[in-house]
Design an enzyme around this catalytic site. Structure first.
Site, PDB file in Angstrom:
ATOM      1  N   ARG A  15      27.772  38.995  44.301  1.00  0.00           N
ATOM      2  CA  ARG A  15      28.122  39.903  43.207  1.00  0.00           C
ATOM      3  C   ARG A  15      27.410  39.483  41.921  1.00  0.00           C
ATOM      4  O   ARG A  15      26.883  38.376  41.810  1.00  0.00           O
ATOM      5  CB  ARG A  15      29.638  39.884  42.978  1.00  0.00           C
ATOM      6  CG  ARG A  15      30.443  40.527  44.088  1.00  0.00           C
ATOM      7  CD  ARG A  15      31.940  40.350  43.889  1.00  0.00           C
ATOM      8  NE  ARG A  15      32.363  38.971  44.094  1.00  0.00           N
ATOM      9  CZ  ARG A  15      33.614  38.547  43.983  1.00  0.00           C
ATOM     10  NH1 ARG A  15      34.570  39.396  43.629  1.00  0.00           N
ATOM     11  NH2 ARG A  15      33.922  37.283  44.212  1.00  0.00           N
ATOM     12  N   LYS A  75      32.506  34.766  39.196  1.00  0.00           N
ATOM     13  CA  LYS A  75      33.302  33.619  39.617  1.00  0.00           C
ATOM     14  C   LYS A  75      33.275  32.524  38.560  1.00  0.00           C
ATOM     15  O   LYS A  75      32.394  32.469  37.693  1.00  0.00           O
ATOM     16  CB  LYS A  75      32.791  33.068  40.951  1.00  0.00           C
ATOM     17  CG  LYS A  75      32.995  34.016  42.111  1.00  0.00           C
ATOM     18  CD  LYS A  75      34.461  34.357  42.346  1.00  0.00           C
ATOM     19  CE  LYS A  75      35.261  33.195  42.893  1.00  0.00           C
ATOM     20  NZ  LYS A  75      36.689  33.541  43.106  1.00  0.00           N
ATOM     21  N   TYR A  94      36.418  35.467  36.346  1.00  0.00           N
ATOM     22  CA  TYR A  94      37.580  34.996  37.095  1.00  0.00           C
ATOM     23  C   TYR A  94      37.581  33.474  37.053  1.00  0.00           C
ATOM     24  O   TYR A  94      36.606  32.839  37.457  1.00  0.00           O
ATOM     25  CB  TYR A  94      37.510  35.438  38.559  1.00  0.00           C
ATOM     26  CG  TYR A  94      37.738  36.914  38.786  1.00  0.00           C
ATOM     27  CD1 TYR A  94      38.964  37.502  38.504  1.00  0.00           C
ATOM     28  CD2 TYR A  94      36.729  37.718  39.308  1.00  0.00           C
ATOM     29  CE1 TYR A  94      39.178  38.855  38.718  1.00  0.00           C
ATOM     30  CE2 TYR A  94      36.925  39.073  39.534  1.00  0.00           C
ATOM     31  CZ  TYR A  94      38.145  39.634  39.239  1.00  0.00           C
ATOM     32  OH  TYR A  94      38.354  40.979  39.450  1.00  0.00           O
ATOM     33  N   HIS A  96      40.869  31.389  37.700  1.00  0.00           N
ATOM     34  CA  HIS A  96      41.870  30.847  38.629  1.00  0.00           C
ATOM     35  C   HIS A  96      42.061  29.341  38.387  1.00  0.00           C
ATOM     36  O   HIS A  96      41.954  28.520  39.296  1.00  0.00           O
ATOM     37  CB  HIS A  96      41.459  31.108  40.082  1.00  0.00           C
ATOM     38  CG  HIS A  96      41.356  32.560  40.423  1.00  0.00           C
ATOM     39  ND1 HIS A  96      42.463  33.384  40.532  1.00  0.00           N
ATOM     40  CD2 HIS A  96      40.271  33.350  40.662  1.00  0.00           C
ATOM     41  CE1 HIS A  96      42.066  34.616  40.837  1.00  0.00           C
ATOM     42  NE2 HIS A  96      40.750  34.621  40.920  1.00  0.00           N
ATOM     43  N   GLU A 118      41.706  37.492  35.604  1.00  0.00           N
ATOM     44  CA  GLU A 118      42.918  37.638  36.413  1.00  0.00           C
ATOM     45  C   GLU A 118      44.208  37.590  35.619  1.00  0.00           C
ATOM     46  O   GLU A 118      45.272  37.913  36.153  1.00  0.00           O
ATOM     47  CB  GLU A 118      42.957  36.576  37.523  1.00  0.00           C
ATOM     48  CG  GLU A 118      43.221  35.158  37.067  1.00  0.00           C
ATOM     49  CD  GLU A 118      41.961  34.398  36.667  1.00  0.00           C
ATOM     50  OE1 GLU A 118      42.063  33.177  36.452  1.00  0.00           O
ATOM     51  OE2 GLU A 118      40.888  35.030  36.577  1.00  0.00           O
ATOM     52  N   ASP A 270      42.602  31.732  46.240  1.00  0.00           N
ATOM     53  CA  ASP A 270      42.108  31.517  44.877  1.00  0.00           C
ATOM     54  C   ASP A 270      43.151  30.857  43.989  1.00  0.00           C
ATOM     55  O   ASP A 270      42.819  30.207  42.997  1.00  0.00           O
ATOM     56  CB  ASP A 270      41.676  32.844  44.232  1.00  0.00           C
ATOM     57  CG  ASP A 270      40.239  33.220  44.586  1.00  0.00           C
ATOM     58  OD1 ASP A 270      39.434  32.307  44.801  1.00  0.00           O
ATOM     59  OD2 ASP A 270      39.942  34.420  44.651  1.00  0.00           O
TER      60      ASP A 270
END
Length: 366
Positions: A15, A75, A94, A96, A118, A270
Protein backbone atom coordinates in the site's frame (compact mmCIF):
# COMPACT_ATOMS: atom_id res chain seq x y z
CA UNK A 1 3.26 22.68 4.07
CA UNK A 2 5.65 20.06 2.71
CA UNK A 3 4.13 16.58 2.78
CA UNK A 4 6.20 13.44 2.28
CA UNK A 5 4.91 10.06 1.11
CA UNK A 6 7.60 7.41 1.68
CA UNK A 7 7.61 3.89 0.30
CA UNK A 8 6.42 1.33 2.83
CA UNK A 9 9.21 -1.05 3.83
CA UNK A 10 7.35 -3.45 6.08
CA UNK A 11 7.39 -7.03 4.77
CA UNK A 12 5.09 -7.39 1.74
CA UNK A 13 3.43 -4.02 2.38
CA UNK A 14 2.41 -2.74 -1.05
CA UNK A 15 0.00 0.00 0.00
CA UNK A 16 0.96 3.65 -0.23
CA UNK A 17 -0.13 6.55 1.95
CA UNK A 18 -1.62 8.70 -0.79
CA UNK A 19 -3.11 8.12 -4.23
CA UNK A 20 -2.44 10.54 -7.11
CA UNK A 21 -5.98 11.84 -6.59
CA UNK A 22 -5.08 12.75 -3.01
CA UNK A 23 -1.85 14.40 -4.08
CA UNK A 24 -3.79 16.42 -6.65
CA UNK A 25 -5.98 17.90 -3.91
CA UNK A 26 -2.96 18.80 -1.76
CA UNK A 27 -1.18 20.49 -4.66
CA UNK A 28 -4.39 22.33 -5.55
CA UNK A 29 -4.31 23.71 -2.00
CA UNK A 30 -0.78 25.05 -2.62
CA UNK A 31 1.12 22.38 -0.70
CA UNK A 32 4.31 20.70 -1.84
CA UNK A 33 4.25 16.90 -2.01
CA UNK A 34 7.33 14.67 -2.22
CA UNK A 35 6.74 11.03 -3.11
CA UNK A 36 9.48 8.43 -2.89
CA UNK A 37 10.22 6.79 -6.23
CA UNK A 38 8.16 3.61 -6.85
CA UNK A 39 6.21 4.16 -3.59
CA UNK A 40 2.89 3.60 -5.35
CA UNK A 41 3.81 0.85 -7.78
CA UNK A 42 2.55 -1.96 -5.56
CA UNK A 43 -0.87 -0.31 -5.55
CA UNK A 44 -0.87 0.32 -9.30
CA UNK A 45 0.22 3.97 -9.17
CA UNK A 46 3.43 4.95 -10.93
CA UNK A 47 5.85 7.84 -10.59
CA UNK A 48 4.48 9.41 -13.79
CA UNK A 49 1.00 9.41 -12.26
CA UNK A 50 2.25 11.45 -9.30
CA UNK A 51 4.31 13.77 -11.49
CA UNK A 52 1.27 14.50 -13.64
CA UNK A 53 -0.65 15.83 -10.61
CA UNK A 54 2.19 18.02 -9.39
CA UNK A 55 4.20 15.86 -6.98
CA UNK A 56 7.99 15.76 -6.92
CA UNK A 57 9.73 12.38 -6.90
CA UNK A 58 12.67 11.68 -4.59
CA UNK A 59 14.89 8.62 -4.86
CA UNK A 60 15.34 7.68 -1.21
CA UNK A 61 13.32 7.43 1.96
CA UNK A 62 15.97 9.50 3.76
CA UNK A 63 15.32 12.41 1.40
CA UNK A 64 11.56 12.21 1.91
CA UNK A 65 11.80 12.33 5.71
CA UNK A 66 14.47 15.03 5.67
CA UNK A 67 12.48 17.57 3.68
CA UNK A 68 8.95 16.99 4.98
CA UNK A 69 6.93 18.78 7.64
CA UNK A 70 4.41 15.94 7.65
CA UNK A 71 4.79 12.29 6.70
CA UNK A 72 1.68 10.48 5.44
CA UNK A 73 2.02 6.73 5.28
CA UNK A 74 0.17 3.49 5.94
CA UNK A 75 2.02 1.44 8.55
CA UNK A 76 3.98 2.45 11.64
CA UNK A 77 7.65 3.34 11.13
CA UNK A 78 9.86 0.26 11.33
CA UNK A 79 13.24 0.18 13.06
CA UNK A 80 15.25 1.52 10.12
CA UNK A 81 12.94 4.54 9.99
CA UNK A 82 13.20 5.50 13.66
CA UNK A 83 16.29 7.67 13.18
CA UNK A 84 14.71 9.44 10.19
CA UNK A 85 11.81 10.90 12.18
CA UNK A 86 12.54 14.51 13.16
CA UNK A 87 11.72 16.69 16.15
CA UNK A 88 8.41 18.47 15.51
CA UNK A 89 7.58 16.40 12.43
CA UNK A 90 3.98 15.22 12.07
CA UNK A 91 3.64 11.50 11.38
CA UNK A 92 0.14 10.53 10.27
CA UNK A 93 -0.29 6.76 9.96
CA UNK A 94 -1.49 3.58 11.66
CA UNK A 95 0.64 3.24 14.80
CA UNK A 96 -1.02 0.63 17.05
CA UNK A 97 1.33 1.66 19.87
CA UNK A 98 -0.24 -0.78 22.32
CA UNK A 99 1.33 -3.68 20.42
CA UNK A 100 4.93 -2.39 20.57
CA UNK A 101 6.73 -0.78 23.48
CA UNK A 102 9.85 -0.46 21.30
CA UNK A 103 8.00 1.64 18.72
CA UNK A 104 6.38 3.73 21.44
CA UNK A 105 9.71 4.56 23.09
CA UNK A 106 11.28 5.33 19.70
CA UNK A 107 8.56 7.82 18.83
CA UNK A 108 8.73 9.40 22.29
CA UNK A 109 12.47 9.90 21.78
CA UNK A 110 12.02 11.35 18.30
CA UNK A 111 10.11 14.42 19.47
CA UNK A 112 7.58 13.96 16.66
CA UNK A 113 3.82 14.55 16.70
CA UNK A 114 2.29 11.11 16.19
CA UNK A 115 -1.31 11.09 15.00
CA UNK A 116 -2.72 7.57 14.73
CA UNK A 117 -5.34 6.74 12.16
CA UNK A 118 -6.80 4.06 14.41
CA UNK A 119 -7.72 6.40 17.27
CA UNK A 120 -9.31 9.22 15.26
CA UNK A 121 -12.82 8.95 16.65
CA UNK A 122 -16.11 10.55 15.67
CA UNK A 123 -18.65 11.75 18.22
CA UNK A 124 -20.69 8.57 17.78
CA UNK A 125 -17.69 6.46 18.81
CA UNK A 126 -16.94 5.23 15.29
CA UNK A 127 -13.36 5.11 13.98
CA UNK A 128 -13.52 6.57 10.45
CA UNK A 129 -9.91 5.91 9.49
CA UNK A 130 -9.82 2.37 10.84
CA UNK A 131 -13.15 1.34 9.34
CA UNK A 132 -12.13 0.79 5.69
CA UNK A 133 -9.13 -1.36 6.60
CA UNK A 134 -11.27 -3.28 9.09
CA UNK A 135 -13.74 -3.88 6.28
CA UNK A 136 -10.96 -5.20 4.05
CA UNK A 137 -9.43 -7.33 6.84
CA UNK A 138 -12.78 -8.77 7.89
CA UNK A 139 -13.58 -9.88 4.37
CA UNK A 140 -10.05 -11.18 3.83
CA UNK A 141 -10.18 -13.18 7.07
CA UNK A 142 -12.76 -15.52 5.56
CA UNK A 143 -10.94 -15.66 2.23
CA UNK A 144 -7.67 -16.63 3.96
CA UNK A 145 -9.38 -18.91 6.48
CA UNK A 146 -11.11 -20.84 3.69
CA UNK A 147 -7.75 -21.36 1.98
CA UNK A 148 -5.96 -22.59 5.09
CA UNK A 149 -8.77 -24.99 5.91
CA UNK A 150 -7.63 -26.96 2.87
CA UNK A 151 -5.72 -30.13 3.73
CA UNK A 152 -2.54 -29.23 1.76
CA UNK A 153 -2.38 -26.10 3.97
CA UNK A 154 -2.66 -28.29 7.13
CA UNK A 155 -6.32 -27.43 7.71
CA UNK A 156 -9.21 -29.79 8.46
CA UNK A 157 -10.05 -30.26 4.79
CA UNK A 158 -13.41 -28.53 5.06
CA UNK A 159 -15.16 -26.58 2.30
CA UNK A 160 -16.91 -23.70 4.05
CA UNK A 161 -19.98 -23.78 1.84
CA UNK A 162 -20.35 -27.55 1.91
CA UNK A 163 -22.10 -29.35 -0.96
CA UNK A 164 -25.47 -31.11 -1.26
CA UNK A 165 -25.55 -33.90 1.25
CA UNK A 166 -22.61 -32.50 3.28
CA UNK A 167 -23.01 -29.94 6.07
CA UNK A 168 -21.30 -26.59 5.53
CA UNK A 169 -18.29 -25.48 7.51
CA UNK A 170 -18.75 -23.64 10.78
CA UNK A 171 -17.25 -20.20 11.41
CA UNK A 172 -16.95 -18.63 14.85
CA UNK A 173 -16.49 -14.84 14.89
CA UNK A 174 -15.32 -13.14 18.07
CA UNK A 175 -16.51 -9.53 18.03
CA UNK A 176 -19.44 -7.96 16.19
CA UNK A 177 -17.69 -4.73 15.18
CA UNK A 178 -16.65 -3.83 11.65
CA UNK A 179 -14.24 -6.77 11.26
CA UNK A 180 -16.69 -9.27 12.68
CA UNK A 181 -19.64 -8.00 10.67
CA UNK A 182 -17.73 -8.11 7.40
CA UNK A 183 -16.32 -11.55 8.20
CA UNK A 184 -19.79 -12.87 9.02
CA UNK A 185 -21.17 -11.40 5.80
CA UNK A 186 -18.49 -13.09 3.69
CA UNK A 187 -18.75 -16.43 5.48
CA UNK A 188 -22.53 -16.40 5.20
CA UNK A 189 -22.23 -15.57 1.51
CA UNK A 190 -20.15 -18.71 1.03
CA UNK A 191 -22.88 -20.72 2.72
CA UNK A 192 -21.09 -21.41 6.01
CA UNK A 193 -22.87 -21.65 9.34
CA UNK A 194 -21.74 -18.60 11.33
CA UNK A 195 -21.79 -17.93 15.07
CA UNK A 196 -20.88 -14.42 16.15
CA UNK A 197 -20.16 -13.50 19.78
CA UNK A 198 -20.03 -10.07 21.42
CA UNK A 199 -20.79 -8.42 24.76
CA UNK A 200 -22.61 -5.51 23.10
CA UNK A 201 -26.26 -6.43 22.84
CA UNK A 202 -27.00 -3.53 20.48
CA UNK A 203 -24.49 -4.95 18.00
CA UNK A 204 -25.90 -8.45 18.39
CA UNK A 205 -29.41 -7.16 17.73
CA UNK A 206 -28.15 -5.35 14.64
CA UNK A 207 -26.43 -8.51 13.36
CA UNK A 208 -29.56 -10.52 14.06
CA UNK A 209 -31.64 -8.05 12.04
CA UNK A 210 -29.44 -7.76 8.95
CA UNK A 211 -27.88 -11.20 8.54
CA UNK A 212 -29.51 -14.34 7.12
CA UNK A 213 -30.82 -17.04 9.43
CA UNK A 214 -27.67 -19.17 9.24
CA UNK A 215 -25.80 -16.40 11.10
CA UNK A 216 -26.59 -16.79 14.80
CA UNK A 217 -25.63 -14.50 17.65
CA UNK A 218 -24.68 -15.34 21.22
CA UNK A 219 -23.41 -13.36 24.16
CA UNK A 220 -19.64 -13.60 24.54
CA UNK A 221 -18.34 -15.22 27.71
CA UNK A 222 -15.73 -17.85 28.47
CA UNK A 223 -18.30 -20.63 28.73
CA UNK A 224 -19.68 -19.95 25.25
CA UNK A 225 -16.23 -19.52 23.74
CA UNK A 226 -15.05 -22.84 25.20
CA UNK A 227 -18.21 -24.52 23.89
CA UNK A 228 -17.98 -23.22 20.33
CA UNK A 229 -14.25 -23.63 19.67
CA UNK A 230 -14.79 -27.40 19.96
CA UNK A 231 -17.19 -27.53 17.01
CA UNK A 232 -16.18 -24.70 14.67
CA UNK A 233 -13.72 -25.08 11.80
CA UNK A 234 -12.63 -21.45 11.39
CA UNK A 235 -12.27 -18.96 14.26
CA UNK A 236 -11.91 -15.27 13.45
CA UNK A 237 -10.70 -12.82 16.09
CA UNK A 238 -12.14 -9.37 15.49
CA UNK A 239 -12.04 -7.85 18.98
CA UNK A 240 -11.04 -4.19 19.35
CA UNK A 241 -10.42 -2.01 22.40
CA UNK A 242 -9.73 1.47 21.10
CA UNK A 243 -6.02 2.18 21.28
CA UNK A 244 -5.44 -0.57 23.85
CA UNK A 245 -4.23 -4.16 23.81
CA UNK A 246 -6.83 -6.72 22.82
CA UNK A 247 -7.95 -9.13 25.56
CA UNK A 248 -6.94 -12.80 25.33
CA UNK A 249 -10.28 -14.53 24.80
CA UNK A 250 -8.67 -17.81 23.79
CA UNK A 251 -5.85 -19.08 25.99
CA UNK A 252 -3.07 -21.52 25.16
CA UNK A 253 -4.71 -24.36 27.08
CA UNK A 254 -7.97 -23.84 25.17
CA UNK A 255 -6.28 -24.89 21.93
CA UNK A 256 -6.45 -28.48 23.17
CA UNK A 257 -10.25 -28.27 22.98
CA UNK A 258 -10.12 -27.63 19.23
CA UNK A 259 -10.11 -30.30 16.57
CA UNK A 260 -6.83 -30.82 14.64
CA UNK A 261 -6.74 -28.57 11.60
CA UNK A 262 -8.94 -25.85 13.08
CA UNK A 263 -7.87 -22.48 11.67
CA UNK A 264 -7.58 -19.26 13.69
CA UNK A 265 -7.37 -15.94 11.84
CA UNK A 266 -6.59 -13.29 14.45
CA UNK A 267 -7.32 -9.92 12.86
CA UNK A 268 -6.68 -8.30 16.25
CA UNK A 269 -2.95 -9.03 15.90
CA UNK A 270 -2.20 -5.31 15.35
CA UNK A 271 -3.35 -4.73 18.93
CA UNK A 272 -1.60 -7.77 20.36
CA UNK A 273 -4.18 -10.35 19.33
CA UNK A 274 -7.19 -11.84 21.11
CA UNK A 275 -5.63 -15.32 21.20
CA UNK A 276 -2.85 -15.93 23.70
CA UNK A 277 -0.75 -17.82 21.15
CA UNK A 278 -0.97 -15.08 18.51
CA UNK A 279 2.27 -13.64 17.21
CA UNK A 280 2.63 -11.34 14.18
CA UNK A 281 3.36 -13.06 10.88
CA UNK A 282 3.92 -11.81 7.34
CA UNK A 283 2.40 -12.46 3.93
CA UNK A 284 5.67 -14.20 3.10
CA UNK A 285 5.32 -16.64 6.02
CA UNK A 286 1.71 -16.24 7.19
CA UNK A 287 0.99 -19.28 9.37
CA UNK A 288 2.34 -21.41 12.18
CA UNK A 289 0.87 -24.41 13.98
CA UNK A 290 0.50 -24.94 17.72
CA UNK A 291 -1.25 -28.04 19.09
CA UNK A 292 -2.39 -28.92 15.53
CA UNK A 293 -4.23 -25.58 15.28
CA UNK A 294 -3.33 -23.41 12.28
CA UNK A 295 -2.69 -19.76 13.24
CA UNK A 296 -2.89 -17.02 10.59
CA UNK A 297 -1.93 -13.66 12.09
CA UNK A 298 -0.55 -11.39 9.37
CA UNK A 299 -0.20 -7.93 10.84
CA UNK A 300 -0.99 -6.06 7.62
CA UNK A 301 -3.66 -8.18 5.97
CA UNK A 302 -5.02 -5.39 3.71
CA UNK A 303 -1.51 -5.06 2.24
CA UNK A 304 -2.27 -8.16 0.16
CA UNK A 305 -4.92 -6.23 -1.80
CA UNK A 306 -3.11 -2.89 -2.06
CA UNK A 307 -5.10 -1.23 -4.83
CA UNK A 308 -8.42 -1.68 -3.04
CA UNK A 309 -6.89 -0.81 0.33
CA UNK A 310 -4.99 2.30 -0.80
CA UNK A 311 -7.98 3.84 -2.56
CA UNK A 312 -10.26 3.04 0.39
CA UNK A 313 -7.77 4.52 2.84
CA UNK A 314 -7.12 7.74 0.92
CA UNK A 315 -10.88 8.25 0.57
CA UNK A 316 -11.14 8.69 4.34
CA UNK A 317 -7.74 10.14 5.30
CA UNK A 318 -7.61 12.93 2.72
CA UNK A 319 -9.96 15.38 4.52
CA UNK A 320 -7.82 15.07 7.67
CA UNK A 321 -4.56 15.37 5.73
CA UNK A 322 -5.90 18.56 4.11
CA UNK A 323 -6.94 19.97 7.48
CA UNK A 324 -3.50 19.25 8.99
CA UNK A 325 -1.75 20.77 5.99
CA UNK A 326 -3.99 23.84 5.70
CA UNK A 327 -4.19 24.70 9.41
CA UNK A 328 -1.13 23.06 11.00
CA UNK A 329 -1.50 20.15 13.41
CA UNK A 330 -2.25 22.18 16.54
CA UNK A 331 -5.10 24.24 15.13
CA UNK A 332 -6.51 21.33 13.12
CA UNK A 333 -6.68 19.13 16.22
CA UNK A 334 -8.02 21.98 18.35
CA UNK A 335 -10.90 22.56 15.92
CA UNK A 336 -11.73 18.91 15.25
CA UNK A 337 -12.36 16.68 18.26
CA UNK A 338 -12.19 13.54 16.14
CA UNK A 339 -8.72 14.42 14.91
CA UNK A 340 -7.69 15.50 18.41
CA UNK A 341 -8.35 11.96 19.62
CA UNK A 342 -5.85 10.77 17.05
CA UNK A 343 -3.03 12.52 18.93
CA UNK A 344 -1.05 9.74 20.61
CA UNK A 345 2.37 11.31 21.21
CA UNK A 346 3.28 15.00 21.19
CA UNK A 347 6.97 15.91 21.18
CA UNK A 348 8.06 13.35 23.73
CA UNK A 349 4.87 13.19 25.81
CA UNK A 350 2.05 10.67 25.68
CA UNK A 351 -1.32 12.16 24.77
CA UNK A 352 -3.41 8.98 24.77
CA UNK A 353 -4.11 7.42 28.15
CA UNK A 354 -4.55 3.87 26.84
CA UNK A 355 -0.83 3.75 25.98
CA UNK A 356 0.11 4.49 29.58
CA UNK A 357 -2.35 1.89 30.83
CA UNK A 358 -1.11 -0.75 28.37
CA UNK A 359 2.50 -0.55 29.49
CA UNK A 360 1.84 0.32 33.12
CA UNK A 361 3.81 3.54 32.84
CA UNK A 362 3.48 6.57 35.04
CA UNK A 363 4.35 9.29 32.54
CA UNK A 364 2.31 12.46 32.80
CA UNK A 365 -0.07 12.77 29.87
CA UNK A 366 0.48 15.67 27.50
Amino acid sequence: MIIGVPKEIKNNESRVGMTPAGVYELVKNHHKVFVQSTAGEGSGFFDKDYLEVGASILDTIEEVYACSDMIVKVKEPVEQEYSLVKQGQVIFTYFHFASSETLTRAMLSSGAICIAYETVEDSDGSLPLLTPMSEVAGRMAVQQGAKYLEKPKKGRGVLLGGVPGVAPGRVLVLGAGTVGTQAAKMAAGLGAHVTILDINMKRLRYINDVMPSHVVTEYSNEFNIRKHIQSHDLIIGGVLLKGAKAPNLITREMLKLMRPGTVIVDVAVDQGGCVETTKPTTHEDPIYIIDDVVHYSVANMPGAVPYTSTVALTNVTLPYVLALANKGWYRACEEDEALHKGLNIIEGEIAYSEIVETFGWEEILA
